[in-house]
Design a protein around this motif. Structure first.
Motif, short mmCIF file in Angstrom:
data_model
loop_
_atom_site.label_atom_id
_atom_site.label_comp_id
_atom_site.label_asym_id
_atom_site.label_seq_id
_atom_site.Cartn_x
_atom_site.Cartn_y
_atom_site.Cartn_z
N PRO A 31 0.80 -1.23 0.00
CA PRO A 31 0.00 0.00 0.00
C PRO A 31 0.83 1.29 0.00
O PRO A 31 0.29 2.37 -0.23
CB PRO A 31 -0.83 -0.12 1.28
CG PRO A 31 -0.14 -1.13 2.12
CD PRO A 31 0.54 -2.06 1.18
N SER A 32 2.14 1.17 0.22
CA SER A 32 3.01 2.35 0.16
C SER A 32 3.59 2.57 -1.24
O SER A 32 4.25 3.58 -1.48
CB SER A 32 4.15 2.22 1.17
OG SER A 32 3.66 2.17 2.49
N SER A 33 3.34 1.62 -2.15
CA SER A 33 3.85 1.76 -3.52
C SER A 33 3.01 2.73 -4.34
O SER A 33 1.79 2.83 -4.14
CB SER A 33 3.88 0.39 -4.21
OG SER A 33 4.73 -0.50 -3.54
N VAL A 34 3.65 3.42 -5.28
CA VAL A 34 2.97 4.44 -6.08
C VAL A 34 2.14 3.85 -7.20
O VAL A 34 1.10 4.40 -7.58
CB VAL A 34 4.01 5.44 -6.65
CG1 VAL A 34 3.34 6.45 -7.59
CG2 VAL A 34 4.73 6.17 -5.53
N HIS A 35 2.58 2.70 -7.74
CA HIS A 35 1.89 2.11 -8.90
C HIS A 35 0.49 1.62 -8.56
O HIS A 35 0.10 1.61 -7.39
CB HIS A 35 2.74 0.98 -9.52
CG HIS A 35 3.22 -0.03 -8.53
ND1 HIS A 35 2.38 -0.84 -7.80
CD2 HIS A 35 4.49 -0.35 -8.15
CE1 HIS A 35 3.08 -1.62 -7.03
NE2 HIS A 35 4.37 -1.34 -7.20
N ARG A 36 -0.22 1.17 -9.58
CA ARG A 36 -1.62 0.81 -9.40
C ARG A 36 -1.84 -0.35 -8.44
O ARG A 36 -2.84 -0.41 -7.74
CB ARG A 36 -2.27 0.51 -10.76
CG ARG A 36 -2.88 1.74 -11.40
CD ARG A 36 -3.40 1.47 -12.78
NE ARG A 36 -2.32 1.54 -13.77
CZ ARG A 36 -2.50 1.35 -15.07
NH1 ARG A 36 -3.69 1.05 -15.55
NH2 ARG A 36 -1.47 1.44 -15.90
N GLN A 39 -1.77 1.32 -5.20
CA GLN A 39 -2.93 2.19 -5.04
C GLN A 39 -4.18 1.39 -4.64
O GLN A 39 -4.98 1.84 -3.81
CB GLN A 39 -3.18 2.98 -6.32
CG GLN A 39 -2.13 4.02 -6.63
CD GLN A 39 -2.30 4.63 -8.01
OE1 GLN A 39 -3.39 4.59 -8.59
NE2 GLN A 39 -1.23 5.21 -8.55
N LYS A 40 -4.33 0.23 -5.27
CA LYS A 40 -5.49 -0.61 -4.94
C LYS A 40 -5.42 -1.10 -3.50
O LYS A 40 -6.43 -1.14 -2.79
CB LYS A 40 -5.57 -1.80 -5.90
CG LYS A 40 -6.03 -1.45 -7.30
CD LYS A 40 -6.13 -2.71 -8.16
CE LYS A 40 -6.64 -2.36 -9.56
NZ LYS A 40 -6.75 -3.57 -10.41
N ALA A 41 -4.24 -1.48 -3.07
CA ALA A 41 -4.07 -1.94 -1.68
C ALA A 41 -4.33 -0.79 -0.70
O ALA A 41 -5.00 -0.97 0.33
CB ALA A 41 -2.66 -2.49 -1.48
N GLU A 42 -3.82 0.40 -1.04
CA GLU A 42 -4.04 1.55 -0.18
C GLU A 42 -5.52 1.91 -0.10
O GLU A 42 -6.05 2.24 0.96
CB GLU A 42 -3.25 2.76 -0.69
CG GLU A 42 -3.38 3.98 0.22
CD GLU A 42 -2.67 5.19 -0.34
OE1 GLU A 42 -2.33 6.08 0.47
OE2 GLU A 42 -2.45 5.26 -1.56
N THR A 43 -6.21 1.82 -1.23
CA THR A 43 -7.65 2.08 -1.25
C THR A 43 -8.39 1.12 -0.34
O THR A 43 -9.31 1.52 0.39
CB THR A 43 -8.19 1.98 -2.68
OG1 THR A 43 -7.57 2.98 -3.49
CG2 THR A 43 -9.70 2.17 -2.72
N ARG A 235 2.56 4.24 13.72
CA ARG A 235 2.83 2.80 13.78
C ARG A 235 3.49 2.39 12.46
O ARG A 235 2.82 2.08 11.47
CB ARG A 235 1.52 2.04 14.01
CG ARG A 235 1.69 0.65 14.56
CD ARG A 235 1.85 -0.39 13.49
NE ARG A 235 1.93 -1.73 14.05
CZ ARG A 235 2.19 -2.82 13.32
NH1 ARG A 235 2.40 -2.72 12.02
NH2 ARG A 235 2.25 -3.99 13.90
N ALA A 236 4.83 2.41 12.43
CA ALA A 236 5.55 2.10 11.20
C ALA A 236 5.42 0.63 10.84
O ALA A 236 5.18 -0.22 11.69
CB ALA A 236 7.02 2.47 11.37
N GLY A 237 5.60 0.35 9.57
CA GLY A 237 5.57 -1.03 9.08
C GLY A 237 4.54 -1.20 7.97
O GLY A 237 3.49 -0.57 8.00
N THR A 238 4.87 -2.05 7.02
CA THR A 238 3.95 -2.32 5.92
C THR A 238 2.64 -2.89 6.46
O THR A 238 2.64 -3.87 7.21
CB THR A 238 4.57 -3.32 4.93
OG1 THR A 238 5.80 -2.79 4.43
CG2 THR A 238 3.62 -3.59 3.77
N GLN A 239 1.53 -2.27 6.10
CA GLN A 239 0.25 -2.70 6.63
C GLN A 239 -0.15 -4.09 6.09
O GLN A 239 0.14 -4.42 4.95
CB GLN A 239 -0.86 -1.70 6.27
CG GLN A 239 -0.71 -0.35 6.96
CD GLN A 239 -0.27 0.74 6.02
OE1 GLN A 239 0.53 0.48 5.11
NE2 GLN A 239 -0.79 1.94 6.21
N ASN A 240 -0.83 -4.84 6.95
CA ASN A 240 -1.29 -6.18 6.59
C ASN A 240 -2.67 -6.04 5.94
O ASN A 240 -3.70 -6.10 6.61
CB ASN A 240 -1.37 -7.03 7.87
CG ASN A 240 -1.58 -8.50 7.58
OD1 ASN A 240 -2.11 -8.87 6.54
ND2 ASN A 240 -1.17 -9.34 8.51
#
Length: 384
Positions: A31-36, A39-43, A235-240
């Motif tokens: 979710p921290s990546s800029v690509h699609r 973006q989908k994970a962040e959404t 809370r740092a760290g790649t979200q699950n």
């Protein structure tokens, strides 16, 4: 096996699992990546945050996703205490010995290792914290008070709105551990008036390994995990992603189905309590007789080894739990049970039975039929 330990954990609801699955193989981006993909994970995360916020009646940016309820408790206590001391110098922490260890052990560490001052709030005979107890303990140097919404061991529900009101009137931050409560009680933060509230997904048919912390806007926290800027830099760290999606779905279902779930378990709980107290000699209910979680029955039996009783119940086909933690050759009673004033010969014989959506009257009938004989047998073995 008949499962009677829903306070420990619950099975993942099939609807929750269905919501999670696409995020393992299909929408798997960081979710921290800029690509699609990202973006989908962040959404998905932000939609989950909105869903949680709608249940809690708060802003989406007041929700911090964590790995579990214990981490949420740690972030709330350590983060709030550190921030308060750095801004105002306040260093007293108020909590009780009936709290989950994620709160009580964190408070003890803050006292021992970080120079904070700790006062244990008085609890009544049912393990509850009253408004009077909190008012009595408040001082000008109090930074934070933490009282659980409902007790995981004995089921007692605390008057959180009243307690939060007292804290607010004294300019004290108020945290509640609602990990056990969220499955059956209203977690509307506006009604409760809390500044911080901890939740854990696996207590309400979500996955293990994910939790959330509500942080009222304007409440300062020192992050306890540093690195990237995830979760508003708290809370740092790649979200699950799949677990966060599952957490939000499970919490939403718990809110939607709260009344029907309560109506299902409460009569079963009452049947267990009534039968045990009537049939088994020298037995006592722990926790409040009525103001308790609707799925929760807990007892102490005099002159019974609680861990032995659990093993016997397991052999007989019942999964339950006890408040006494058994160390090799050194069984010790639960701090919660001890705080109720029970002597050692009672406190070591604790038993917790907790029900869930899959519990049936046939299972409960089978349990209350078997339990008296097992308690009697455990007493005889204990007297040898």
């Amino acid at each position: 096996m008949i499962y009677l330990d829903y306070a420990a954990t619950t099975p993942v609801d099939s609807r929750v699992l269905d919501a999670m699955l696409p995020f393992f193989r299909e929408t798997y981006g960081n979710p921290s990546s800029v690509h699609r993909f990202g973006q989908k994970a962040e959404t998905a995360i932000e939609e989950a945050r909105e869903k949680v916020a709608s249940v809690l009646h708060c802003r989406a940016d007041e929700i911090i996703f964590t790995s579990c309820g214990s981490e949420s408790d740690n972030l709330a206590l350590r983060g709030a205490a550190m921030a308060r001391r750095s801004t105002s110098g306040q260093k007293w922490i108020l909590t009780s010995k009936t709290e989950h260890h994620a709160v009580s052990k964190t408070a003890e560490q803050l006292e021992k290792e970080y120079g904070f001052l700790l006062e244990w709030l008085e609890v009544n005979e049912f393990g509850g914290v009253s408004s009077e107890a909190l008012s009595k303990a408040v001082c000008n140097d109090t930074a934070l008070a933490s009282v659980m919404y409902a007790n995981n061991e004995i089921g007692t529900i605390n008057p959180i709105a009243e307690l939060a009101g007292i804290a607010r009137s004294n300019n004290i931050l108020f945290h509640t551990d609602a990990v056990q409560a969220a499955a059956y009680l209203d977690v509307n933060t506006q009604t409760l008036g809390v500044d911080l509230m901890s939740l854990g997904g696996h207590k309400f048919y979500g996955p293990k390994g994910v939790g959330a912390l509500y942080v009222r806007k304007g409440t300062k926290l020192l992050p306890h995990m540093t690195g990237g800027g995830q979760e508003y830099s708290l809370r740092a760290g790649t979200q699950n992603v799949p677990y966060i999606v599952g957490f939000a779905e499970a919490l939403s279902l718990a809110a939607e189905e709260r009344e029907s779930r309560t109506a299902h378990v409460k009569p079963l709980r009452d049947h267990i309590i009534g039968t045990v107290l009537e049939v088994i000699p020298e037995s006592q209910l722990t926790g409040h007789p009525t103001n308790r979680l609707p799925n929760h029955a807990s007892f102490v039996f005099k002159d019974v080894d609680g861990n032995l009783l659990l093993q016997m119940l397991d052999s007989a086909g019942f999964a339950c739990s006890s408040g006494s933690a058994c160390k090799t050759g050194n069984p010790e009673p639960s701090e919660v049970i001890t705080a109720l004033g029970h002597s050692r010969d009672w406190a070591l014989g604790s038993l917790r039975i907790t029900l869930g959506v899959d519990s049936t009257s046939e299972q409960v009938d089978s349990f209350v039929k078997e339990l008296p004989g097992l308690v009697e047998k455990a007493r005889k073995l204990n007297q040898r």
